[in-house]
Structure formats: C-alpha cells, structure tokens
Enzyme design. Sequence first.
Site, short mmCIF file in Angstrom:
data_model
loop_
_atom_site.label_atom_id
_atom_site.label_comp_id
_atom_site.label_asym_id
_atom_site.label_seq_id
_atom_site.Cartn_x
_atom_site.Cartn_y
_atom_site.Cartn_z
N PRO A 1 0.78 -1.23 0.00
CA PRO A 1 0.00 0.00 0.00
C PRO A 1 0.82 1.29 0.00
O PRO A 1 1.88 1.35 0.64
CB PRO A 1 -0.83 -0.10 1.28
CG PRO A 1 -0.13 -1.10 2.13
CD PRO A 1 0.52 -2.06 1.18
N ASN A 2 0.31 2.25 -0.73
CA ASN A 2 0.86 3.61 -0.82
C ASN A 2 2.15 3.71 -1.63
O ASN A 2 2.65 4.81 -1.86
CB ASN A 2 1.09 4.24 0.58
CG ASN A 2 -0.19 4.32 1.37
OD1 ASN A 2 -1.19 4.83 0.85
ND2 ASN A 2 -0.21 3.82 2.58
N ARG B 1 5.28 11.08 -2.25
CA ARG B 1 4.96 10.78 -0.87
C ARG B 1 6.19 10.91 0.05
O ARG B 1 7.21 10.26 -0.21
CB ARG B 1 4.48 9.32 -0.85
CG ARG B 1 4.33 8.71 0.48
CD ARG B 1 4.18 7.19 0.37
NE ARG B 1 3.98 6.65 1.69
CZ ARG B 1 4.25 5.41 2.04
NH1 ARG B 1 4.71 4.56 1.15
NH2 ARG B 1 4.06 5.01 3.27
N TYR C 1 11.39 8.71 1.56
CA TYR C 1 11.44 7.72 0.47
C TYR C 1 12.15 8.22 -0.79
O TYR C 1 12.33 7.45 -1.73
CB TYR C 1 10.02 7.26 0.13
CG TYR C 1 9.31 6.63 1.31
CD1 TYR C 1 9.81 5.46 1.88
CD2 TYR C 1 8.19 7.22 1.88
CE1 TYR C 1 9.19 4.88 2.97
CE2 TYR C 1 7.57 6.65 2.99
CZ TYR C 1 8.07 5.47 3.52
OH TYR C 1 7.47 4.91 4.61
N ASN D 1 7.70 -5.80 -1.07
CA ASN D 1 7.72 -4.71 -0.10
C ASN D 1 6.30 -4.61 0.44
O ASN D 1 5.43 -4.02 -0.19
CB ASN D 1 8.14 -3.38 -0.76
CG ASN D 1 8.21 -2.26 0.28
OD1 ASN D 1 7.75 -2.41 1.41
ND2 ASN D 1 8.78 -1.12 -0.11
N ALA E 1 3.14 -0.85 4.78
CA ALA E 1 2.59 -0.80 6.15
C ALA E 1 2.12 -2.16 6.64
O ALA E 1 2.12 -2.44 7.85
CB ALA E 1 1.44 0.21 6.20
N GLU F 1 12.09 -9.91 1.49
CA GLU F 1 11.37 -8.71 1.93
C GLU F 1 12.27 -7.49 1.74
O GLU F 1 13.44 -7.53 2.15
CB GLU F 1 11.02 -8.88 3.42
CG GLU F 1 10.36 -7.67 4.04
CD GLU F 1 10.17 -7.83 5.55
OE1 GLU F 1 10.27 -8.97 6.08
OE2 GLU F 1 9.94 -6.81 6.20
N HIS G 1 12.58 -3.01 1.90
CA HIS G 1 12.04 -1.70 2.27
C HIS G 1 12.99 -0.63 1.78
O HIS G 1 14.21 -0.79 1.89
CB HIS G 1 11.90 -1.58 3.79
CG HIS G 1 10.99 -2.60 4.38
ND1 HIS G 1 9.63 -2.49 4.33
CD2 HIS G 1 11.27 -3.78 4.99
CE1 HIS G 1 9.09 -3.57 4.89
NE2 HIS G 1 10.06 -4.37 5.29
N ARG H 1 13.39 4.07 12.43
CA ARG H 1 12.18 4.91 12.41
C ARG H 1 11.33 4.66 13.67
O ARG H 1 11.85 4.19 14.67
CB ARG H 1 11.41 4.64 11.12
CG ARG H 1 12.26 5.00 9.88
CD ARG H 1 11.50 4.81 8.59
NE ARG H 1 10.31 5.66 8.55
CZ ARG H 1 9.32 5.49 7.66
NH1 ARG H 1 9.40 4.52 6.76
NH2 ARG H 1 8.28 6.30 7.66
#
Length: 145
Positions: free
Chosen positions: A10-11, A18, A23, A74, A77, A98, A100, A107
């Site tokens: 998502p996103n 964004r 990012y 990825n 969230a 995985e 990111h 974070r």
Amino acid sequence: MKKILVIHGPNLDSLGKRETNIYGRVTLKQINQKLLSLAQKNKVSLKILQSNHEGEIVDAIGKAKGKFDCILINPAAYTHTSVAIRDAVSASGLPTIEVHLSNIYSREEFRHNSLIAPVASGQICGFGLNSYILGLEAAINLIKK
Ligand code: DQA
C-alpha cells in the site's frame, strides 16, 4: 525461464510524491524499469503487482505456488500488521525476499517489528531503490542455486 513475483504494498503507488524526505523522489515506475532491466540481463521473468488491498496481496501470493519460483515483496505498512500476508507467504513455501526503501529500524518503534521477516528468506532495508536491486539480485541467486 525462472519467474519472480514482485509485490509492492500500500501507498507505494505514490512514491516520488509521498514523504520524499523519507522515500526520496524515485517513482514506482522507475523502480519497476530498473527491476525489469536487471531481470532481462539475468534471463528471469518478472510479474509486477502493486496493491493497496491486503486481500488482493494475499490472493496473489496464494496463487503463486507452482507459477513462480520466488517472491520479492515490499509489504509496506502491512509489514507491521498483516498476519494474513505472513501466513500466505509461509503457506506458499516459496523463497521470499522482503525489501524496504527506508531503514525501518531507525524509524518509529511500531515499524521495528516485521511480521513477514520470520517467514522470509531474508530482508533488505534502508537503501532506497537499491534495496529493490539488492533484493532482486538475492532472489536471482536463490533461484539459480
Ligand atoms: C516501507 C516502510 C514501511 O514502514 C512503510 O509503512 C511503507 C514503506 C519502506 O519501503 O520503507 O509504506 O515499506
């Protein structure tokens, strides 16, 4: 030809606009172009999917067995919340990498836990676009073994 399923959660369709301080300015289209050219060089094929919907991601992973040799994901969230995606990865039995863009461990605390990592072959985070490139290289190495 070996096949890799690439899933963007998502996103990630908003990359480039964004939270660019986190990012960067790279867009999803640019990431996908880099992945496709690396895949071509290594003679593997990619299917790329972006979804903002947990169930759609679960469905895609559920159908991947027998069709793909590896998953590069990825989960965005959903990394931190989705037992359903974790279970789908685990049930697929497919090697899963995985990735990111950001370093989730530097974070907010709620991002420090990945529900996916324990069922993944490995995790790469913190290198922006390069997390994906390194992730795809890892995937290619795994399936060519
Ligand atoms: C992300 C990190 C997640 O915590 C976040 O929710 C994202 C993107 C990353 O690529 O850095 O959407 O997966």
